[in-house]
Design a protein around this motif. Structure first.
Motif, PDB file in Angstrom:
ATOM      1  N   GLN A  58       0.893  -1.138   0.032  1.00 52.42           N
ATOM      2  CA  GLN A  58       0.009  -0.020   0.104  1.00 52.42           C
ATOM      3  C   GLN A  58       0.835   1.266  -0.086  1.00 52.42           C
ATOM      4  O   GLN A  58       0.459   2.438  -0.472  1.00 52.42           O
ATOM      5  N   LYS A  63      -0.501   8.690  -4.068  1.00 51.93           N
ATOM      6  CA  LYS A  63      -1.737   9.354  -3.713  1.00 51.93           C
ATOM      7  C   LYS A  63      -3.052   8.293  -4.020  1.00 51.93           C
ATOM      8  O   LYS A  63      -2.761   7.140  -4.499  1.00 51.93           O
ATOM      9  N   VAL A  64      -4.057   9.192  -3.499  1.00 55.17           N
ATOM     10  CA  VAL A  64      -5.263   8.270  -3.910  1.00 55.17           C
ATOM     11  C   VAL A  64      -5.613   8.373  -5.185  1.00 55.17           C
ATOM     12  O   VAL A  64      -5.755   9.562  -6.049  1.00 55.17           O
ATOM     13  N   THR A 123      -7.483   3.216  -5.098  1.00 52.50           N
ATOM     14  CA  THR A 123      -6.327   2.910  -4.392  1.00 52.50           C
ATOM     15  C   THR A 123      -5.730   3.911  -3.513  1.00 52.50           C
ATOM     16  O   THR A 123      -5.648   5.117  -4.014  1.00 52.50           O
ATOM     17  N   SER A 124      -5.118   3.582  -2.236  1.00 51.26           N
ATOM     18  CA  SER A 124      -4.640   4.713  -1.192  1.00 51.26           C
ATOM     19  C   SER A 124      -3.317   4.294  -0.879  1.00 51.26           C
ATOM     20  O   SER A 124      -3.277   2.936  -0.442  1.00 51.26           O
ATOM     21  N   SER A 127      -4.871   2.896   3.979  1.00 52.10           N
ATOM     22  CA  SER A 127      -6.270   2.230   4.025  1.00 52.10           C
ATOM     23  C   SER A 127      -6.065   1.059   4.925  1.00 52.10           C
ATOM     24  O   SER A 127      -5.069   0.523   5.106  1.00 52.10           O
ATOM     25  N   ARG A 174     -12.125  10.516  -0.953  1.00 49.53           N
ATOM     26  CA  ARG A 174     -11.947   8.978  -0.977  1.00 49.53           C
ATOM     27  C   ARG A 174     -10.745   8.602  -0.032  1.00 49.53           C
ATOM     28  O   ARG A 174     -10.102   7.694  -0.274  1.00 49.53           O
ATOM     29  N   GLU A 175     -10.400   9.493   0.764  1.00 47.59           N
ATOM     30  CA  GLU A 175      -9.245   9.450   1.562  1.00 47.59           C
ATOM     31  C   GLU A 175      -9.643   8.768   3.230  1.00 47.59           C
ATOM     32  O   GLU A 175     -10.350   9.064   3.716  1.00 47.59           O
TER      33      GLU A 175
END
Length: 672
Positions: A58, A63-64, A123-124, A127, A174-175
């Motif tokens: 991850q 970044k997101v 994707t982050s 998470s 979305r973070e």
């Protein structure tokens, strides 16, 4: 023999699904006893190392990111929820997939864009790690989506790991943010449930797997979104409270929250039918499955305004009566989603008989609405569009089409115009609304098939309601020793109930369980398999709808209440409702137009006594009045729908009030 006893203990772990999987493992051990313990991965898989590797992967994301993708792969025990900031979005996170041999856990965050019919994968760099059995909910007044706990296991499910981390998802960016709270927080668990109340997050129940047994929990935790503190309210020893459980329904209420149902395993003794290999005889202790059917109200009393910051709210459990017309027989794995004062329940499984040879189960595809205030269930059925009466004048046909679900776009615009009007009490029908809609450049939404039957029977389907539409994702079905995870998603308009939209549906994955086995025991099983599972080749093909007996979805004209044992139940928490009542075939707009004066008077009265604050603008008063009317309209939906069906069968169309028709009423119409 020690290994054998250890296996039998692990067969008592997890809830219902894991019990079945452990039964398969015990059968495999019996078949291949000479092979020893070579299939176990408990010794060669370090879960901490695996999770550290996930975290490193991850961290490679800078970044997101959000990219268009195919629908999510099949998974169970995931979570789905409507975005609190955008009615056009649904969020799906986590889950696990078991193919009979290996378990795979997911940490994906998917977004479904309703208007586009499009899936996106997020994707982050920060998470939650892969998990299933977690819980999340809206943040109430604080906004956002909060997630706690869950579990992770080795591929062969030899070892388990429970999480106790707490996360917040920002629905706009979305973070993910991991919340480091002050003081002590809830212990690690899975199978729990969460909901919201004002600026609090409520968490109850769940279970923990230990090396010896499964421990079910009955503790209540409250997270203050303003002071960032977990509270574990203490209750007097003599206070009644719900039994320990998992997989229950936990829904918000204006004064706290309500609980219905759940599942647990309790200790019980049974007579040993025959002598075991260890020589034990007589009475033996077992873990017996228990499906809870009780209902509880959690009253939450916030601290007084003059209290110091971080003061914990006080809570009190109040046991309610048994719900009227509850689904029968009782069922585990029946999931529920909250929708405007009621819970929408779907699916479930009832174990008919459990023996050494296996479990006979009945699966359900019924849809129910649980009216929380009245503590009453209503079975929902799909309804074909109403036929137009050809004898009616054309001018009256349009009126006959009203009242089946939420208002259309023009009605919504009228409601908004009513709220924005400078006058306190307005007539939305008298306004001229510009209904021109800007045509944005959007991709064509894929065509979705509409079915007039509910999806295949299943349990543990994931439910979410967004913009008055129920979404059904995944779920599990069992046939013999095989376990199938559905790879599909459906949508049902709760206002119209005019069919089931198939968002997507893919073939089932192959099952890699132990059907092959050794020849000595396989030969004995083949005979029974040929009789019980003739033609049961479900690999790579959709599960046929006639595979099991499916309970037809029918709304009975005469609803009979289930008997209630008044001696065992306490008085139900009830509120006398004197508010305006909707009429048959009356849309939400028409209902609000007819009763807007009364609703606004209620808001003004509530403002005087401090429920809505001392100062309210005209706009706020109208807005709150409409929200109250909308809640009441949905609260009475099942009863009004039943009345509409009765009137249609009797040949009665829309009932129009004489005074509402104004000048048209003077045309000689006669009341009877």
């Amino acid at each position: 023999m020690v290994k054998k006893d250890k296996k039998s203990k692990t067969a008592e772990q997890k809830a219902r699904v894991a019990a079945k999987q452990n039964k398969k493992a015990a059968q495999k051990e019996k078949k291949g006893k000479s092979k020893g313990n070579e299939d176990s991965d408990a010794d060669d898989v370090d879960l901490e190392t695996v999770l550290e590797e996930y975290a490193k992967q991850q961290a490679l994301f800078l970044k997101v990111t959000e990219v268009v993708c195919e629908p999510p792969s099949p998974r169970a025990s995931s979570t789905i929820i409507g975005s609190p900031s955008n009615i056009n979005e649904l969020f799906l996170f986590g889950g696990e997939f078991y193919n009979g041999a290996l378990a795979t856990f997911f940490s994906d965050l998917f977004i479904y864009l309703v208007s586009r019919g499009e899936w996106r994968r997020v994707t982050s760099p920060n998470s939650p790690l892969p998990r299933s059995g977690h819980a999340w909910c809206h943040g109430g007044n604080g906004g956002g989506v909060y997630l706690f706990g869950g579990e992770f296991s080795s591929p062969k499910q030899g070892t388990f790991y429970h999480y106790n981390d707490f996360w917040r998802l920002d629905p706009s960016t979305r973070e993910w943010t991991r919340l480091e709270t002050k003081g002590k927080g809830p212990p690690a668990r899975s199978g729990h449930r969460m909901t919201y109340f004002k600026n609090y997050i409520l968490l109850f129940g769940g279970f923990q797997d230990t090396s010896q047994q499964t421990k079910y929990l009955q503790d209540i935790w409250i997270y203050d979104c303003q002071s960032y503190v977990w509270h574990n309210p203490s209750l007097p020893p003599a206070t009644q409270k719900p039994d320990a459980r998992s997989s229950f329904s936990f829904l918000p209420h204006e004064l706290g929250a309500v609980i219905y149902g759940g599942y647990s395993r309790v200790k019980a003794t049974t007579a040993a039918g025959k002598q075991t290999k260890g020589g034990a005889q007589g009475v033996r202790s077992i873990m017996k499955p228990m499906i809870h059917q009780d209902t509880w109200f959690l009253r939450v009393i916030p601290p007084l305004p003059e209290s110091t910051a971080g003061t914990a709210p006080s809570v009190r459990w109040e046991r309610r009566k048994k719900p009227a017309n509850a689904p029968n027989p009782p069922r585990a794995g029946a999931t529920m989603a909250y929708h405007k004062g009621r819970g929408i329940l779907f699916g479930g499984v009832h174990d008919v008989e459990e023996s050494e040879e296996g479990i006979d189960s009945e699966f359900f595809d019924q849809l129910f609405a649980w009216n929380i205030e009245r503590n009453r269930y209503f079975q929902l059925s799909l309804r074909r569009p109403r036929a137009i009466n050809k004898k009616q004048p054309l001018a009256e046909r349009g009126n006959a089409k009203r009242g089946r679900g939420k208002a259309d776009e023009e009605e919504l615009l009228r409601n908004l115009a009513a709220l924005e009007s400078p006058n306190l009490i307005v007539d939305p029908n008298a306004m001229e609304i510009d209904t021109v809609v800007e045509k944005a450049e959007e991709p064509v939404k894929p065509e979705q098939k509409t079915l007039m039957s509910m999806p295949h029977a299943r349990f543990n389907a994931q439910l979410a309601v967004q913009d008055d539409v129920l979404y059904i994702f995944g779920g599990t079905y069992e046939h013999g020793d095989r376990e199938f995870t559905f790879d599909e998603m459906y949508a049902v308009d709760l206002g119209k109930l005019d069919g089931v939209r198939e968002i997507y549906q893919r073939e089932l994955e192959n099952w890699h369980g132990s059907e092959g086995g050794e020849s000595d025991s396989q030969d004995e099983e083949d005979d029974s398999d040929d009789e019980d599972m003739d033609g049961d080749d479900l690999k790579g093909v959709p599960l046929p709808r006639d595979e099991v007996e499916s309970v037809p979805i029918v709304v009975s004209e005469n609803i009979v209440d289930n008997p209630v044992d008044a001696e065992d139940e306490q008085a139900e928490f009830t509120i006398t409702d004197t508010r305006p009542h909707p009429r048959p075939f009356e849309s939400l707009r028409d209902f609000f137009t007819r009763t807007s004066n009364e609703w606004q008077e209620m808001v003004l009265e509530a403002s005087r006594i401090g429920d809505f604050g001392m100062e309210n603008s005209v706009k706020e008063i109208r807005k709150k009045a409409f929200e109250m009317a909308e809640t009441k309209w949905w609260d009475c939906r099942e009863e009004i729908t039943a009345l509409e069906d009765q009137q249609e069968e009797a040949g009665i169309g829309d009932v129009v009030s004489i005074k509402d028709r104004g000048s048209e009423a003077a045309g000689g119409a006669r009341r009877r």
